[in-house]
Motif scaffolding. Sequence first.
Motif, PDB file in Angstrom:
ATOM      1  N   ASP A  85      43.534  41.970  37.776  1.00 38.79           N
ATOM      2  CA  ASP A  85      44.501  40.905  38.025  1.00 38.79           C
ATOM      3  C   ASP A  85      44.632  40.737  39.533  1.00 38.79           C
ATOM      4  O   ASP A  85      45.186  41.610  40.211  1.00 38.79           O
ATOM      5  N   LEU A  86      44.119  39.614  40.051  1.00 39.06           N
ATOM      6  CA  LEU A  86      44.169  39.343  41.487  1.00 39.06           C
ATOM      7  C   LEU A  86      45.324  38.425  41.863  1.00 39.06           C
ATOM      8  O   LEU A  86      45.346  37.871  42.970  1.00 39.06           O
ATOM      9  N   GLU A  87      46.270  38.259  40.938  1.00 39.67           N
ATOM     10  CA  GLU A  87      47.429  37.401  41.186  1.00 39.67           C
ATOM     11  C   GLU A  87      46.960  36.023  41.660  1.00 39.67           C
ATOM     12  O   GLU A  87      46.146  35.382  41.018  1.00 39.67           O
ATOM     13  N   SER A  88      47.423  35.568  42.817  1.00 41.93           N
ATOM     14  CA  SER A  88      47.040  34.240  43.310  1.00 41.93           C
ATOM     15  C   SER A  88      45.833  34.289  44.242  1.00 41.93           C
ATOM     16  O   SER A  88      45.478  33.293  44.867  1.00 41.93           O
ATOM     17  N   GLY A  89      45.208  35.452  44.322  1.00 40.50           N
ATOM     18  CA  GLY A  89      43.995  35.565  45.120  1.00 40.50           C
ATOM     19  C   GLY A  89      44.164  36.166  46.493  1.00 40.50           C
ATOM     20  O   GLY A  89      43.208  36.237  47.269  1.00 40.50           O
ATOM     21  N   ALA A  95      35.076  38.479  46.304  1.00 42.49           N
ATOM     22  CA  ALA A  95      33.890  39.225  46.727  1.00 42.49           C
ATOM     23  C   ALA A  95      34.203  40.710  46.873  1.00 42.49           C
ATOM     24  O   ALA A  95      33.395  41.574  46.479  1.00 42.49           O
ATOM     25  N   ALA A  96      35.365  41.037  47.418  1.00 44.21           N
ATOM     26  CA  ALA A  96      35.754  42.438  47.578  1.00 44.21           C
ATOM     27  C   ALA A  96      35.955  43.105  46.224  1.00 44.21           C
ATOM     28  O   ALA A  96      35.572  44.274  46.030  1.00 44.21           O
ATOM     29  N   ALA A  97      36.553  42.391  45.271  1.00 44.03           N
ATOM     30  CA  ALA A  97      36.741  42.951  43.927  1.00 44.03           C
ATOM     31  C   ALA A  97      35.404  43.198  43.247  1.00 44.03           C
ATOM     32  O   ALA A  97      35.225  44.206  42.542  1.00 44.03           O
ATOM     33  N   LEU A  98      34.451  42.303  43.464  1.00 40.54           N
ATOM     34  CA  LEU A  98      33.115  42.498  42.894  1.00 40.54           C
ATOM     35  C   LEU A  98      32.442  43.723  43.500  1.00 40.54           C
ATOM     36  O   LEU A  98      31.823  44.525  42.785  1.00 40.54           O
ATOM     37  N   ALA A 113      33.861  46.274  44.520  1.00 39.92           N
ATOM     38  CA  ALA A 113      34.550  47.455  43.974  1.00 39.92           C
ATOM     39  C   ALA A 113      34.206  47.698  42.516  1.00 39.92           C
ATOM     40  O   ALA A 113      34.643  48.707  41.951  1.00 39.92           O
ATOM     41  N   GLY A 114      33.444  46.795  41.894  1.00 44.24           N
ATOM     42  CA  GLY A 114      32.961  47.042  40.539  1.00 44.24           C
ATOM     43  C   GLY A 114      33.545  46.178  39.450  1.00 44.24           C
ATOM     44  O   GLY A 114      33.155  46.321  38.280  1.00 44.24           O
ATOM     45  N   ALA A 115      34.472  45.283  39.766  1.00 41.43           N
ATOM     46  CA  ALA A 115      35.050  44.420  38.734  1.00 41.43           C
ATOM     47  C   ALA A 115      34.006  43.449  38.201  1.00 41.43           C
ATOM     48  O   ALA A 115      33.083  43.042  38.919  1.00 41.43           O
ATOM     49  N   VAL A 116      34.166  43.052  36.942  1.00 38.99           N
ATOM     50  CA  VAL A 116      33.303  42.021  36.358  1.00 38.99           C
ATOM     51  C   VAL A 116      34.127  40.816  35.902  1.00 38.99           C
ATOM     52  O   VAL A 116      33.586  39.843  35.388  1.00 38.99           O
ATOM     53  N   GLY A 117      35.441  40.895  36.089  1.00 39.15           N
ATOM     54  CA  GLY A 117      36.325  39.797  35.732  1.00 39.15           C
ATOM     55  C   GLY A 117      37.549  39.838  36.614  1.00 39.15           C
ATOM     56  O   GLY A 117      37.839  40.852  37.256  1.00 39.15           O
ATOM     57  N   CYS A 118      38.263  38.713  36.653  1.00 41.92           N
ATOM     58  CA  CYS A 118      39.513  38.677  37.400  1.00 41.92           C
ATOM     59  C   CYS A 118      40.411  37.600  36.820  1.00 41.92           C
ATOM     60  O   CYS A 118      39.961  36.659  36.179  1.00 41.92           O
ATOM     61  N   ASN A 119      41.706  37.760  37.048  1.00 42.18           N
ATOM     62  CA  ASN A 119      42.695  36.720  36.787  1.00 42.18           C
ATOM     63  C   ASN A 119      43.053  36.079  38.118  1.00 42.18           C
ATOM     64  O   ASN A 119      43.263  36.779  39.116  1.00 42.18           O
ATOM     65  N   LEU A 120      43.159  34.753  38.116  1.00 42.70           N
ATOM     66  CA  LEU A 120      43.631  34.019  39.287  1.00 42.70           C
ATOM     67  C   LEU A 120      44.667  33.008  38.818  1.00 42.70           C
ATOM     68  O   LEU A 120      44.360  32.113  38.028  1.00 42.70           O
TER      69      LEU A 120
END
Length: 255
Positions: free
Chosen positions: A85-89, A102-105, A107-114
Amino acid sequence: MTSQNDKARLFHSLHVKGQPLVLFNAWDAGSARVVAEAGAAAIATGSWSVAGANGFEDGERMPFPLALDNLRRIVGAVAQPVTIDLESGYGETPGEVGATVAAALRAGAVGCNLEDSFPANGRLRDTAAQVERLAAARAAADEAGVAMFINARTDVFFQKPADAHDMAMVEEALQRARAYADAGASGLFVPGVVAEPLIARLAEASPLPVNVMVMPGVPGRARLAESGVARISHGPGPWRGAMQWLAEAARAAMA
């Protein structure tokens, strides 16, 4: 070893209309491992829970480097795909949102909430402005070569109490969904909606798989499946339940 992009594609495949993916949101590596061992197909964080577990309020008040460190530990603790969950980014501009993704990717994430509201006050962003932010997120994922699942959260249903929700709000959410899909979003997250007819209409008409959050008044899993929902999130519920147990146990121990 399963590649990050393989996990991303797997995560996409778990979103099936009428056969919802259930995400029992975790907040750290330990809770993620417990949820994984319970049989979860994927792991999701919730910003409220992650912030609370680290002594912060929700609304991007937790420093992003700390959120990234937490994400890395979760990814390292489980084999399942992980979405954050990246909140509003964590950014004022689309470019900053792209950098966050890009930083979340990395770190290994494959999905996010915006989400499409301002973290300071919950007010909705203009649709066109949110489209630019989502497009920047998709561009960052494309540049990284990862088919990231970008879950576009709309806070339309947080603008009024549940008893004031109506089909006009559904249509507003659907208009945003169509714009967000064109910008590269993968899913539509509509927290706050509770009435089954409204949920069913969203799931029927959305160009993106619909994600509903468990909260008082929301139908059970079977009814959500019948309505065509593709993803069910538990949001801050698991963390709140754990903290309630902790508080009660602590009071009992000290009585």
